[in-house]
Design an enzyme around this catalytic site. Sequence first.
Site, PDB file in Angstrom:
ATOM      1  N   CYS A 219       0.839  -1.201   0.000  1.00 17.77           N
ATOM      2  CA  CYS A 219       0.000   0.000   0.000  1.00 17.77           C
ATOM      3  C   CYS A 219       0.877   1.255   0.000  1.00 17.77           C
ATOM      4  CB  CYS A 219      -0.919  -0.002   1.218  1.00 17.77           C
ATOM      5  SG  CYS A 219      -2.035   1.420   1.254  1.00 17.77           S
TER       6      CYS A 219
ATOM      7  N   CYS B 263       0.236   5.028   6.913  1.00 20.40           N
ATOM      8  CA  CYS B 263      -0.405   4.829   8.218  1.00 20.40           C
ATOM      9  C   CYS B 263       0.623   4.197   9.160  1.00 20.40           C
ATOM     10  CB  CYS B 263      -1.626   3.933   8.088  1.00 20.40           C
ATOM     11  SG  CYS B 263      -2.820   4.493   6.831  1.00 20.40           S
TER      12      CYS B 263
ATOM     13  N   CYS C 212       0.431   0.426  10.328  1.00 20.50           N
ATOM     14  CA  CYS C 212       0.019  -0.627   9.392  1.00 20.50           C
ATOM     15  C   CYS C 212       1.186  -1.398   8.774  1.00 20.50           C
ATOM     16  CB  CYS C 212      -0.837  -0.015   8.279  1.00 20.50           C
ATOM     17  SG  CYS C 212      -1.497  -1.285   7.166  1.00 20.50           S
TER      18      CYS C 212
ATOM     19  N   CYS D  49     -16.026  -9.490   5.899  1.00 18.77           N
ATOM     20  CA  CYS D  49     -15.419  -8.197   5.584  1.00 18.77           C
ATOM     21  C   CYS D  49     -14.202  -8.438   4.702  1.00 18.77           C
ATOM     22  CB  CYS D  49     -14.991  -7.485   6.869  1.00 18.77           C
ATOM     23  SG  CYS D  49     -16.357  -7.166   7.987  1.00 18.77           S
TER      24      CYS D  49
ATOM     25  N   CYS E 144     -19.130  -6.766   3.852  1.00 18.07           N
ATOM     26  CA  CYS E 144     -18.514  -5.479   4.158  1.00 18.07           C
ATOM     27  C   CYS E 144     -17.222  -5.385   3.363  1.00 18.07           C
ATOM     28  CB  CYS E 144     -18.230  -5.380   5.656  1.00 18.07           C
ATOM     29  SG  CYS E 144     -17.388  -3.847   6.150  1.00 18.07           S
TER      30      CYS E 144
ATOM     31  N   CYS F 176     -19.447   1.585   8.734  1.00 13.13           N
ATOM     32  CA  CYS F 176     -18.652   1.001   9.819  1.00 13.13           C
ATOM     33  C   CYS F 176     -17.435   1.906   9.991  1.00 13.13           C
ATOM     34  CB  CYS F 176     -18.228  -0.420   9.436  1.00 13.13           C
ATOM     35  SG  CYS F 176     -17.130  -1.212  10.634  1.00 13.13           S
TER      36      CYS F 176
ATOM     37  N   ARG G 133     -17.981  -2.776  18.164  1.00 15.61           N
ATOM     38  CA  ARG G 133     -17.195  -3.998  17.961  1.00 15.61           C
ATOM     39  C   ARG G 133     -15.922  -3.990  18.801  1.00 15.61           C
ATOM     40  NH1 ARG G 133     -16.408  -4.522  12.304  1.00 15.61           N
ATOM     41  NH2 ARG G 133     -18.362  -5.668  12.282  1.00 15.61           N
TER      42      ARG G 133
END
Length: 327
Positions: free
Chosen positions: A54, A58, A61, A98, A130, A190, A262
């Site tokens: 990616c 972040c 991550c 998801c 999701c 979400c 959650r």
Amino acid sequence: MNEIRHNWTKEEIEEIYHSPLLDLIYRAASVHRENEDYAEVQISSLLSIKTGGCPEDCAYCPQAARYHTDVAVHALMSLDQVTAAAANARDKGASRLCMGAAWREVRDNRDFDRVLGMVKAVNGMGMEVCCTLGMLTESQAERLADAGLYAYNHNLDTSEEDYKRIITTRTFDDRLQTIENVRKARISVCSGGIIGLGETVEDRISMLKTLANMTAHPESVPINALVPVKGTPMADQPKVPVWDMVRMIATARIIMPKTVVRLSAGRTEMSMTDQALCFMAGANSIFAGDKLLTTPNPAFSEDMQMFELLGLKPREAFKNKKEQVEA
């Protein structure tokens, strides 16, 4: 009944968050019992359909291309692989799949067409679907909705004030715009965040305030405890105390009474007693299965044993839609 509000002040949320812990848990549990079947827990399974590489930065991550982690890059999974994983998760008790792809944003290309095919296929298996695919335009959200997407995950991660410390390759407003595009397409939202990033309590409260004061509360709010990964800037962050997770979950439950809260990443570090406190404080959703994208998670069998001991039961798929039809 607790009224649904969208005008919470920072001071009001601070007062809730900092109230004596047992009082906070009792208040949150009372709100939960007023609004939901408190013993019912929505079980999701999270599948990384495209892993690593990616371009974002972040700080937490392991899938960011710029960090040197043990995550191997994998191209987009095949439809057969996804439907097999969905069937396995459904058979073990999950009502939602998801699908996560390590993209900065969705692009209108062949890969997106393949994801739309995955959404249609898993939706046809009787599961809520999701996706978390990064930033999304309004027209892309509409195409996902047409394919049968039930929910879209796009976390705020932290407060608006703290955001640039965690991510510089996109803005907090970019996050809000994607959530608005999802909402316009009538897809369930979400959105939650991560604690343990080195943020202040004020940052946590600010993030909760942003979520609670949206025009409509997110249907699902994941509360994640950071899972530090070697090679990322957050590798040396200390473990999040369970009491911080309990306070976040309880506060979210009180200010967003009908939202599914959650208990998300970080459960492998929690005892069953720790998790029971989180359920008591108003958590009514978990991710089940041995992986959360690329980080460890408790196995389905462990969770089913916990459910039996605590008297919890899995929530059936599409329950909200069924209730709306019956009403």
